[in-house]
Design a protein around this motif. Structure first.
Motif, short mmCIF file in Angstrom:
data_model
loop_
_atom_site.label_atom_id
_atom_site.label_comp_id
_atom_site.label_asym_id
_atom_site.label_seq_id
_atom_site.Cartn_x
_atom_site.Cartn_y
_atom_site.Cartn_z
N GLN A 233 0.82 -1.20 0.00
CA GLN A 233 0.00 0.00 0.00
C GLN A 233 0.86 1.26 0.00
O GLN A 233 0.56 2.23 -0.73
N ALA A 234 1.93 1.24 0.79
CA ALA A 234 2.80 2.42 0.86
C ALA A 234 3.53 2.68 -0.45
O ALA A 234 3.64 3.82 -0.89
N VAL A 235 4.00 1.61 -1.08
CA VAL A 235 4.72 1.77 -2.35
C VAL A 235 3.79 2.31 -3.43
O VAL A 235 4.16 3.22 -4.18
N LEU A 236 2.59 1.78 -3.51
CA LEU A 236 1.66 2.24 -4.54
C LEU A 236 1.20 3.67 -4.27
O LEU A 236 1.00 4.46 -5.20
N SER A 237 1.06 4.01 -2.99
CA SER A 237 0.70 5.39 -2.65
C SER A 237 1.83 6.35 -3.02
O SER A 237 1.59 7.43 -3.56
N ALA A 238 3.06 5.92 -2.75
CA ALA A 238 4.22 6.77 -3.06
C ALA A 238 4.39 6.95 -4.56
O ALA A 238 4.98 7.94 -5.02
N ALA A 239 3.88 5.99 -5.34
CA ALA A 239 4.03 6.07 -6.79
C ALA A 239 3.16 7.14 -7.42
O ALA A 239 3.41 7.57 -8.55
N ASP A 240 2.11 7.57 -6.70
CA ASP A 240 1.24 8.62 -7.24
C ASP A 240 2.05 9.90 -7.44
O ASP A 240 2.69 10.41 -6.52
N GLY A 241 2.03 10.41 -8.65
CA GLY A 241 2.75 11.63 -8.95
C GLY A 241 4.19 11.42 -9.35
O GLY A 241 4.87 12.36 -9.79
N GLU A 242 4.69 10.20 -9.19
CA GLU A 242 6.06 9.91 -9.60
C GLU A 242 6.09 9.51 -11.07
O GLU A 242 5.13 8.94 -11.60
N ARG A 243 7.20 9.77 -11.70
CA ARG A 243 7.38 9.37 -13.10
C ARG A 243 8.63 8.53 -13.21
O ARG A 243 9.72 8.96 -12.81
#
Length: 270
Positions: A233-243
């Motif tokens: 969950q944390a990894v997928l949340s952190a991926a928001d806005g990342e490229r």
């Protein structure tokens, strides 16, 4: 239909024991009604009659039928044509041509459990009517003239590990589900949990079992623990806005890692 949506614990039940059908299905995620090795030749006709008379949810039923090279195979398919069961597990699958000829009404799970079957796993997985592959250790070793698929400490011998990996890769390459083999030592709970957890982590969709007591262990092994769920969950949340590639908690995260995280969460909801 797809074998990937059945759930992780699939329980074998002898087809000549109709009094066990409903109980087996109630205890597991799906049931394999076995017309092959679990039924003596003299009892196969009665077992087919029991299948015709049964009334289980067809979405959760697989029927293991006899090898295509046998007369029993023809009788098995004729029987299933009189039922609502349309997902068959073909024992000792080893000829892509024979599997391709199976009536298109049936979805096929190819049980690659001989040397020829494992060698043909890639071609078998490519067939349009094949929805999944399973492998089997004991018949495989017997087909090679061997005597045991495991070392005395319970670990698989290299030939079994190779066959397991080859069947999984063949299924995955074609987008088909793979089912892991049964653990015959019913009392070996730790060994079963280790193998089922490894199966889940490696990409198997389910593990077959031979006794109701094994179901809970398999389900627990496929269910991610709290720490793994929190990481995903944390990894997928952190991926928001990342490229592209980024760092999370000191670890590089790229698309393969994100796919791992999605797979973890799918196992939570399956």
């Amino acid at each position: 239909m797809s074998t990937s949506d059945l759930g992780p614990a699939i329980l074998f039940c002898p087809a000549d024991r109709p009094e066990r059908y409903a109980k087996a299905l109630d205890r597991a995620d799906a049931v394999i009604l076995d017309l092959e090795d679990a039924v003596a030749p003299a009892a196969k006709a009665a077992a087919r009659g029991a299948l015709i008379e049964s009334d289980l949810d067809p979405a959760r039923v697989i029927v293991r039928i006899n090898p295509p090279e046998t007369d029993a195979f023809v009788a098995d398919l004729a029987t299933l044509s009189q039922t609502d069961y349309r997902r068959v597990m073909v024992a000792k699958s080893q000829s892509p041509k024979r599997l391709a000829r199976i009536d298109g009404r049936f979805e096929v799970i190819a049980l690659c459990e001989t040397a020829k079957g494992v060698a043909q796993a890639d071609r078998i997985a490519a067939l349009d009517n094949v929805v999944g592959l399973m492998w089997g250790a004991e018949d495989l070793v017997a087909s090679l003239g061997g005597t045991s698929s495991r070392f005395p400490d319970g670990r698989y011998r290299d030939i079994a590990r190779f066959a397991r990996a080859r069947v999984l890769l063949a299924a995955g390459a074609r987008g088909k589900a793979a089912i892991d083999a049964v653990h015959l030592a019913i009392d070996d709970v730790d060994g079963l949990f280790f193998e089922a957890a490894d199966a889940a982590a490696s990409g198997f969709a389910a593990t077959a079992c031979i006794h109701p007591s094994q179901v809970a262990t398999i389900r627990a092994a496929y269910r991610p623990d709290a720490d793994t769920i929190a990481w995903a969950q944390a990894v997928l949340s952190a991926a928001d806005g990342e490229r592209g590639v980024f760092t999370h908690d000191g670890r590089m995260v790229d698309e393969p890692v994100l796919r791992h995280a999605r797979s973890v969460l799918r196992r939570v909801t399956s």
